[in-house]
Write an enzyme that holds these catalytic residues in place. Sequence first.
Site, PDB file in Angstrom:
ATOM      1  N   GLY A   8      37.235 -26.957 -63.917  1.00  0.00           N
ATOM      2  CA  GLY A   8      35.820 -27.299 -63.732  1.00  0.00           C
ATOM      3  C   GLY A   8      35.696 -28.797 -63.579  1.00  0.00           C
ATOM      4  O   GLY A   8      36.207 -29.556 -64.404  1.00  0.00           O
ATOM      5  N   GLY A  10      32.627 -30.577 -62.965  1.00  0.00           N
ATOM      6  CA  GLY A  10      31.229 -31.016 -62.987  1.00  0.00           C
ATOM      7  C   GLY A  10      31.144 -32.331 -63.741  1.00  0.00           C
ATOM      8  O   GLY A  10      32.125 -33.103 -63.795  1.00  0.00           O
ATOM      9  N   VAL A  12      30.872 -33.168 -67.097  1.00  0.00           N
ATOM     10  CA  VAL A  12      31.767 -33.366 -68.250  1.00  0.00           C
ATOM     11  C   VAL A  12      33.241 -33.265 -67.822  1.00  0.00           C
ATOM     12  O   VAL A  12      34.076 -34.076 -68.226  1.00  0.00           O
ATOM     13  CB  VAL A  12      31.430 -32.349 -69.374  1.00  0.00           C
ATOM     14  N   LYS A 181      25.866 -30.291 -83.166  1.00  0.00           N
ATOM     15  CA  LYS A 181      25.654 -30.458 -81.728  1.00  0.00           C
ATOM     16  C   LYS A 181      24.740 -29.355 -81.195  1.00  0.00           C
ATOM     17  O   LYS A 181      23.910 -29.581 -80.312  1.00  0.00           O
ATOM     18  CB  LYS A 181      27.012 -30.454 -81.002  1.00  0.00           C
ATOM     19  N   GLU A 263      22.311 -22.858 -69.627  1.00  0.00           N
ATOM     20  CA  GLU A 263      23.089 -22.314 -70.752  1.00  0.00           C
ATOM     21  C   GLU A 263      22.180 -21.974 -71.942  1.00  0.00           C
ATOM     22  O   GLU A 263      22.641 -21.907 -73.071  1.00  0.00           O
ATOM     23  CB  GLU A 263      24.156 -23.325 -71.165  1.00  0.00           C
TER      24      GLU A 263
END
Length: 308
Positions: A8, A10, A12, A181, A263
């Site tokens: 991935g 993206g 981050v 978080k 999400e």
Amino acid sequence: MVDVVIVGCGAVGSVVSLALSLGGLSVAVVARSRGGDKVYVEGLGETHVPVLVWSEAASISPRIVVYATKAYDLLGAVESSLRAGWGPSAVVSLQNGLGSLELLESRFPGRALGAVVTFGATRLGPCRARLAGRGEVLLGWRRDVVSDAREACGLLSEALRRGGISAHCVGDELEPWRWLKLAVNSAINPVTVLAWSRNRVVVEDPFARELAEALAAETGRVAEAKGIRLPRDPVEEALRVARLTGDNCSSMVQDIAMGRRTEIDYICKAVADEAWRRGLSAPHNWFAYRAVRLLEKWLAGKKSPCET
Ligand code: KPL
């Protein structure tokens, strides 16, 4: 053999791939489409790393796999990496919310690490991002892991630090940080969608602030009911992160602006479900979940507040 594959690329994934590579590890990326073999992050630098697609993944054999996909794409990514024949000694979940680390734990028993990411990052394109706000990466585990995975925790956090990102391995103390978080995301992410604004709205607008404080406090209460002692006050932490990443647009705002699913199921819905399992209710998280699902439809593709 490469040290680390990041799945991935993206916002981050770009920051982590670049920092690990600048930190001296041999890194490859698996992305949706073949890239120009370059990762660029405004505010951190750029480097050349091989950017592969899944059909080429069997040609590499990573020691560590870092999954930086969206939470809802993780299962597909795990299955693709198993089909590629990878047998890493550690895997890492970088996703927001609940469910992703749990998925890695069930597929890679004894080898699953989790990470809590509090820097702000904006996706500019495939393997291109902007670092928008200071923050850090905490790595660790929830269920006991083998010694190779413990070593990976130290190796990754040192490499991230050398690459310019503050990072620490917190060992088996990850869970309270993960819930802290979660409290931050359950507050900042839906409120920035409702206000269609950068993260700083949470500290600058009294209505946004009040909503965010109620959300963070409620998630904190659910953590407490589970017997988790948060390392910091969840309301103060949400405001601190909103301040530090004030220029950033939350990942939820970015997802909606790109016409993608958010999400929210892994964040506010997961908190509300966890509350119900314990005979409690979490009405703020439940409302935020329903509101974001509604706005996902009505705001899809709307110009991001970070573009104005
Ligand atoms: O995790 C984030 C997100 O946007 O998902 C924060 C830390 C709130 C940064 O925007």
